[in-house]
Scaffold this active site. Structure first.
Site, short mmCIF file in Angstrom:
data_model
loop_
_atom_site.label_atom_id
_atom_site.label_comp_id
_atom_site.label_asym_id
_atom_site.label_seq_id
_atom_site.Cartn_x
_atom_site.Cartn_y
_atom_site.Cartn_z
N HIS A 67 -26.39 0.94 -3.72
CA HIS A 67 -25.12 0.57 -3.09
C HIS A 67 -25.33 0.25 -1.62
O HIS A 67 -24.87 -0.79 -1.12
CB HIS A 67 -24.11 1.72 -3.26
N GLU A 68 -26.04 1.12 -0.91
CA GLU A 68 -26.26 0.90 0.52
C GLU A 68 -27.18 -0.30 0.76
O GLU A 68 -27.02 -1.02 1.74
CB GLU A 68 -26.83 2.16 1.17
N HIS A 71 -25.11 -3.44 0.86
CA HIS A 71 -24.56 -3.65 2.20
C HIS A 71 -25.64 -4.23 3.12
O HIS A 71 -25.41 -5.19 3.84
CB HIS A 71 -24.08 -2.33 2.82
#
Length: 157
Positions: A67-68, A71
């Site tokens: 998820h990170e 980003h």
């Protein structure tokens, strides 16, 4: 797991799933409380909450890292890196990353025992239900502008 092992895992996941290098730092941040991880826009570093690894295991940790990294890679490329952006949601699906991290077991216990406070208008008898206490001197009834009085304070499971 140490910070160096975490960093090596982030580099490996970035290579395997995104086919792109991770050139910044990844480390555990013990001050994170309400989130599994955080991507820092200015430094491009990734911070991870160690509690999620300790309480939910490596699979949850890998999901948070993916998820990170979504980003991270989208921000580096100048694409939409925010949760509401289509680029971000598409990349999440492509790499199999979760949109939100799971709730910690300790948070589930805290959420299950919630405090509820009831206030009643002294004029129109309308009842207000609140999770936080309010200043009855400052706030009045929204319906008739009457005075509020605390009726009941209880904990619900």
């Amino acid at each position: 797991m140490t910070d160096q092992e975490l960093h090596d895992l982030v580099v490996k996941i970035s290579d395997d799933y995104f086919k792109k290098p991770f050139r910044h730092k990844a480390f555990f941040n013990p001050r994170l409380r309400t989130t599994g991880g955080r991507y820092m826009l200015r430094s491009h570093n990734i911070e991870i909450n160690k509690k999620y690894f300790e309480q939910l295991g490596e699979d949850e940790l890998i999901g948070i890292i993916k998820h990170e990294l979504c980003h991270y890679h989208l921000h580096i490329e100048g694409k939409g890196y925010k949760h509401r952006d289509k680029d971000f949601r598409d990349l999440l699906k492509r790499v199999g990353a979760p949109r939100f991290c799971s709730t910690l077991p300790e948070e589930r216990k805290r959420k299950s025992r919630q405090r509820i406070i009831f206030y009643q208008c002294t004029s129109c008898k309308l009842i207000y239900r609140r999770k936080r206490s309010i200043n009855t001197i400052k706030y009045v009834c929204g319906k008739c502008r009457g005075k509020l009085a605390k009726v009941k304070d209880m904990t619900v499971e």
